[in-house]
Design an enzyme around this catalytic site. Structure first.
Site, mmCIF file in Angstrom:
data_model
loop_
_atom_site.group_PDB
_atom_site.id
_atom_site.type_symbol
_atom_site.label_atom_id
_atom_site.label_comp_id
_atom_site.label_asym_id
_atom_site.label_seq_id
_atom_site.Cartn_x
_atom_site.Cartn_y
_atom_site.Cartn_z
ATOM 1 C CG HIS A 76 -6.489 5.999 4.790
ATOM 2 N ND1 HIS A 76 -5.715 5.494 3.773
ATOM 3 C CD2 HIS A 76 -5.631 6.493 5.720
ATOM 4 C CE1 HIS A 76 -4.439 5.702 4.068
ATOM 5 N NE2 HIS A 76 -4.363 6.303 5.233
ATOM 6 C CB CYS A 79 -2.688 1.195 -2.712
ATOM 7 S SG CYS A 79 -2.846 2.915 -3.152
ATOM 8 C CD GLU A 139 -2.225 8.289 7.306
ATOM 9 O OE1 GLU A 139 -1.336 9.020 7.758
ATOM 10 O OE2 GLU A 139 -2.070 7.523 6.348
ATOM 11 C CG ASP A 147 -1.786 1.229 1.313
ATOM 12 O OD1 ASP A 147 -2.427 1.550 0.295
ATOM 13 O OD2 ASP A 147 -1.831 1.904 2.366
ATOM 14 C CB SER A 148 0.229 4.765 -0.717
ATOM 15 O OG SER A 148 -0.986 4.852 0.002
ATOM 16 C CB CYS A 166 -9.922 5.331 -0.162
ATOM 17 S SG CYS A 166 -8.439 5.994 0.624
HETATM 18 N N1 DGL Z 1 -3.882 3.947 -0.115
HETATM 19 C C1 DGL Z 1 -4.530 4.983 -0.866
HETATM 20 C C2 DGL Z 1 -5.735 4.407 -1.608
HETATM 21 O O1 DGL Z 1 -6.321 3.440 -1.192
HETATM 22 C C3 DGL Z 1 -4.963 6.147 0.010
HETATM 23 C C4 DGL Z 1 -3.825 6.999 0.531
HETATM 24 C C5 DGL Z 1 -3.022 7.652 -0.575
HETATM 25 O O2 DGL Z 1 -3.494 8.628 -1.199
HETATM 26 O O3 DGL Z 1 -1.926 7.172 -0.820
HETATM 27 O O4 DGL Z 1 -6.113 4.912 -2.626
#
Ligand code: DGL
Length: 268
Positions: A186, A73, A152, A10-11, A184
């Site tokens: 989050h 992600c 977060e 993931d990011s 997403c």
């Molecule tokens: N992990 C990213 C997503 O699911 C969200 C956070 C980001 O913008 O990197 O799209």
């Protein structure tokens, strides 16, 4: 680790919502997780940049012996899934298709809302995938970038979070959707305030849960009862990752290593 692990990237920290579901489903598998905390967020970045980062992340997991790559992600899944499928010798799964299948199954009136990062919404990956399965569907999308830092920060119950969710979702709610995809990593963290605001008549589709269900088609359950090991890697800020991770997973992370992916895998 004696067995080949499941690789998840993931990011950053949000993909732990996906990790959590997969860990629940596969208690005996080893899992390696990479969070690209040095380069987060992916949401506002260009498609090419996210593809390059995703390739580097996946190659790192391959070096650790991953037998399958799960792109937790949504932004990476939206723009880099096909590229990773083309270049990697192991199965690659993203979160878009499982989320879409689950949304189509849940929707009675075929009016579906999608929320995600700017990159995910701009790619139209969700709406295209929905139309492939249901040509008559009506899809209403909205990028909600502010929800990532709010999640977060741990502000699930904060009034600012509720106001922000309302502001983003009002236009979609007027379209009489009956299903809303949390597109997403989050957003599952904010499931409770989102459900409160949209009301109980709208079904929330959590793509983290959906991918857990769909993995069963590709990944058989191992014939062992040894508890699986977890190994976490990040590219920066391991303390912050560890702190947020223990909140998401309700436990302290034991093995957390900071790595430098370098530029050597950069391809043009
Ligand atoms: N992990 C990213 C997503 O699911 C969200 C956070 C980001 O913008 O990197 O799209």
């Amino acid at each position: 680790m004696k067995k080949r692990p499941i690789g998840i990237f993931d990011s950053g920290v949000g993909g732990l919502t996906v990790f959590k579901e997969i860990r629940k489903k596969y208690p005996f598998e080893d899992i390696v997780y990479f969070g690209d905390t040095a380069r987060v967020p992916y949401g506002p970045k260009s498609m090419n940049t996210v593809i390059q980062y995703s390739i580097q992340n996946a190659r790192f997991l391959m070096q650790l012996g991953a037998k399958i790559i799960v792109i937790a992600c949504n932004t990476s899944s939206a723009v880099a899934l096909q590229k990773l499928k083309d270049i990697l010798p192991v199965p690659v799964v993203g979160v878009i298709e499982p989320g879409v299948k689950s949304a189509i199954k849940s929707s009675k009136n075929s009016r579906i809302g999608i929320i995600g990062t700017e990159g995910t919404i701009r790619s139209k990956a969700y709406s295209k995938a929905i139309f492939r399965l249901n040509k008559k569907a009506e899809v209403y999308s909205k990028a909600c970038p502010l929800l990532v830092p709010l999640a977060e920060e741990g502000w699930e119950d904060h009034p600012v979070t509720k106001i922000t969710i309302k502001e983003y979702l009002n236009p979609i709610l007027q379209k009489k959707i009956d299903t809303l995809v949390l597109g997403c990593t989050h957003y599952p963290i904010l499931k409770q305030p989102i459900q409160q605001i949209v009301g109980s008549n709208i079904k929330l589709v959590d793509s983290a849960e959906a991918i857990g269900e769909q993995l069963e088609d590709i990944l058989p359950f191992p014939e062992t009862s040894r508890a699986g090991e977890d190994h976490f890697y990040v590219s920066d800020n391991e303390e912050k990752f560890g702190m947020i991770a223990s909140r998401i997973l309700n436990k302290k992370i034991e093995t957390l290593v900071k790595v430098n992916l370098g530029e050597s895998w950069y391809i043009s």
